[in-house]
Design a protein around this motif. Structure first.
Motif, PDB file in Angstrom:
ATOM      1  N   LEU A  46       0.820  -1.214   0.000  1.00 17.13           N
ATOM      2  CA  LEU A  46       0.000   0.000   0.000  1.00 17.13           C
ATOM      3  C   LEU A  46       0.858   1.271   0.000  1.00 17.13           C
ATOM      4  O   LEU A  46       0.560   2.243  -0.702  1.00 17.13           O
ATOM      5  N   LEU A  70      -9.326   3.679   1.038  1.00 18.42           N
ATOM      6  CA  LEU A  70      -9.196   2.302   0.582  1.00 18.42           C
ATOM      7  C   LEU A  70     -10.607   1.782   0.293  1.00 18.42           C
ATOM      8  O   LEU A  70     -11.408   1.596   1.224  1.00 18.42           O
ATOM      9  N   MET A 122     -12.747  -0.932   2.242  1.00 15.89           N
ATOM     10  CA  MET A 122     -13.415  -0.613   3.501  1.00 15.89           C
ATOM     11  C   MET A 122     -14.594   0.295   3.169  1.00 15.89           C
ATOM     12  O   MET A 122     -14.428   1.501   2.961  1.00 15.89           O
ATOM     13  N   GLY A 174      -3.919  -2.186  10.612  1.00 20.12           N
ATOM     14  CA  GLY A 174      -3.002  -1.297  11.296  1.00 20.12           C
ATOM     15  C   GLY A 174      -3.680  -0.864  12.587  1.00 20.12           C
ATOM     16  O   GLY A 174      -4.893  -0.686  12.622  1.00 20.12           O
ATOM     17  N   GLU A 219       1.590  -1.919  12.097  1.00 21.96           N
ATOM     18  CA  GLU A 219       0.853  -2.635  11.057  1.00 21.96           C
ATOM     19  C   GLU A 219       0.736  -4.111  11.425  1.00 21.96           C
ATOM     20  O   GLU A 219       1.725  -4.767  11.709  1.00 21.96           O
ATOM     21  N   LYS A 220      -0.474  -4.592  11.441  1.00 21.25           N
ATOM     22  CA  LYS A 220      -0.807  -6.002  11.668  1.00 21.25           C
ATOM     23  C   LYS A 220      -0.028  -6.628  12.841  1.00 21.25           C
ATOM     24  O   LYS A 220       0.726  -7.587  12.663  1.00 21.25           O
ATOM     25  N   ILE A 250      -6.939   1.152  12.109  1.00 24.21           N
ATOM     26  CA  ILE A 250      -6.971   2.156  11.034  1.00 24.21           C
ATOM     27  C   ILE A 250      -8.000   1.678  10.017  1.00 24.21           C
ATOM     28  O   ILE A 250      -7.875   0.594   9.459  1.00 24.21           O
ATOM     29  N   SER A 251      -9.024   2.509   9.783  1.00 26.63           N
ATOM     30  CA  SER A 251     -10.168   2.042   9.000  1.00 26.63           C
ATOM     31  C   SER A 251     -10.098   2.338   7.500  1.00 26.63           C
ATOM     32  O   SER A 251     -11.114   2.302   6.817  1.00 26.63           O
ATOM     33  N   GLY A 252      -8.919   2.669   7.013  1.00 30.30           N
ATOM     34  CA  GLY A 252      -8.800   2.862   5.557  1.00 30.30           C
ATOM     35  C   GLY A 252      -9.174   4.241   5.063  1.00 30.30           C
ATOM     36  O   GLY A 252      -9.484   4.422   3.889  1.00 30.30           O
ATOM     37  N   TYR A 259      -7.619   8.287   5.406  1.00 26.49           N
ATOM     38  CA  TYR A 259      -6.511   9.079   5.921  1.00 26.49           C
ATOM     39  C   TYR A 259      -6.551  10.478   5.312  1.00 26.49           C
ATOM     40  O   TYR A 259      -6.974  10.640   4.162  1.00 26.49           O
ATOM     41  N   GLN A 272       4.833  -0.482   3.674  1.00 31.36           N
ATOM     42  CA  GLN A 272       3.589  -0.176   4.400  1.00 31.36           C
ATOM     43  C   GLN A 272       3.438   1.324   4.644  1.00 31.36           C
ATOM     44  O   GLN A 272       4.376   1.985   5.099  1.00 31.36           O
TER      45      GLN A 272
HETATM   46  C1  G1P Z   1      -4.441  -1.731   4.927  1.00 31.89           C
HETATM   47  C2  G1P Z   1      -3.596  -0.935   5.894  1.00 31.89           C
HETATM   48  C3  G1P Z   1      -4.052  -1.178   7.327  1.00 31.89           C
HETATM   49  C4  G1P Z   1      -5.524  -0.861   7.454  1.00 31.89           C
HETATM   50  C5  G1P Z   1      -6.323  -1.668   6.434  1.00 31.89           C
HETATM   51  C6  G1P Z   1      -7.777  -1.279   6.424  1.00 31.89           C
HETATM   52  O1  G1P Z   1      -4.180  -3.104   5.090  1.00 31.89           O
HETATM   53  O2  G1P Z   1      -2.241  -1.291   5.728  1.00 31.89           O
HETATM   54  O3  G1P Z   1      -3.306  -0.398   8.223  1.00 31.89           O
HETATM   55  O4  G1P Z   1      -5.990  -1.128   8.757  1.00 31.89           O
HETATM   56  O5  G1P Z   1      -5.817  -1.465   5.108  1.00 31.89           O
HETATM   57  O6  G1P Z   1      -8.448  -2.076   5.514  1.00 31.89           O
HETATM   58  P1  G1P Z   1      -4.612  -4.185   3.968  1.00 31.89           P
HETATM   59  O7  G1P Z   1      -6.077  -4.402   4.129  1.00 31.89           O
HETATM   60  O8  G1P Z   1      -4.267  -3.585   2.635  1.00 31.89           O
HETATM   61  O9  G1P Z   1      -3.820  -5.413   4.269  1.00 31.89           O
END
Ligand code: G1P
Length: 293
Positions: free
Chosen positions: A112, A132, A135, A173, A192-193, A205-207, A209, A231
């Motif tokens: 990302l 994102l 979400m 995250g 992250e994760k 973190i809900s996607g 920002y 990341q």
């Molecule tokens: C990404 C971000 C993560 C966030 C998430 C929300 O992760 O890296 O911090 O919480 O989106 O969907 P991914 O879903 O791409 O693994």
């Protein structure tokens, strides 16, 4: 005066392996919730929040996203000929204005953070929003609008967060919360994760920002993090040493449409919201719950 957030980035290069075979030749962002593709919900949310330019970071096989945000003269003419003015107007309403979109490609799936970095020249030296589309968040006003209030007050960087159950925490995250209110609090950590026992809180973190452009410099080091990917969370953790990050615990309901369960639940929730579908769907669900093959 704060610099206005005019531009939004939509990373849409992901392969969508969780939805194969549906996503073999169709981008996952074009999966429909009732009758609208996921990406349209994200663009609508951004537009509602005052965004004027929409940057899509795409990849191979994503051409239909560009088509979706273009005119379709044959279809428009046919709709008008058939007197379907309502459908025609809806298509017009969903379209960005000419010149309001940019498309660039993430040539390799490096994460990302790398996808966001690919938009650096288009965004330039301005704060920007990042959404994102996986979400999907049902909220009024939309989550980005809720974050804009916090941005106007605090400036800096704004992150939308929500609580999740401990067993799901390592899919996201996670932020650490310092002082402040739910509408705006100081973030003092980002991971992250993380493993559940290492998570600084249950706030993910809900996607959504709002970020300052200095993040692009930090992303240019191309340092790999969780899952071997570049990341955005790691770059934000670094930026936090120089700039404020405000967390907004938004009001709304998230559907993680990167998972089958979230996607299916979103379809039901959004359909139940449609007057013409609501009652019939409720009956259908009740029938299905009693149905055994
Ligand atoms: C990404 C971000 C993560 C966030 C998430 C929300 O992760 O890296 O911090 O919480 O989106 O969907 P991914 O879903 O791409 O693994």
């Amino acid at each position: 005066m704060r610099k206005k957030v005019r531009i939004a980035i939509f990373p849409v290069a992901g392969l969508g392996t969780r939805f194969l075979p549906a996503t073999k030749s169709m981008p996952k962002e074009m999966l429909t919730i009732v009758d609208k593709p996921l990406i349209q919900y994200a663009v609508d949310e951004a537009r509602e929040a005052g965004i004027e330019h929409f940057v899509f970071v795409t990849g191979r096989n994503k051409g239909v996203i560009e088509d979706h945000f273009d005119r379709h003269f044959e279809l428009e003419t046919t709709l008008l000929e058939r007197g379907k003015t309502k459908e025609f107007k809806e298509l017009q309403r969903d379209l960005p204005q000419p010149g309001q979109t940019s498309f660039t490609r993430q040539q390799e799936p490096l994460g990302l953070g790398h996808a966001v970095w690919c938009a650096r020249d288009i965004v330039g030296d301005e704060p920007f929003a990042l959404l994102l589309p996986d979400m999907l968040i049902k909220a009024e006003p939309g989550v980005l609008s809720q974050m804009m209030y916090a941005y106007e007050k605090n400036g800096g960087n704004i992150i939308a967060v929500e609580e999740v159950a401990k067993e799901n925490i390592s899919s996201y995250g996670v932020v650490g919360r310092a002082s402040g209110t739910d509408e705006a609090f100081i973030i003092n950590e980002m991971v992250e994760k993380p493993a559940p026992e290492k998570a600084p809180s249950n706030l993910i973190i809900s996607g959504r920002y709002i970020l300052q452009p200095h993040i692009f410099d930090l992303l240019s080091s191309h340092k790999r993090g969780a899952g071997g990917e570049i990341q955005i969370t790691d770059a934000m953790q670094k930026l936090m040493r120089e700039q404020d990050f405000t967390g907004v615990k938004f009001k709304g309901r998230t559907f993680d449409c990167g998972t089958k369960l979230g996607f299916l639940a979103a379809n039901i929730a959004y359909a139940l919201d449609r007057e013409q579908l609501r009652e019939k769907l409720q009956k259908e669900i009740a029938n299905l719950l009693n149905y055994r093959l």
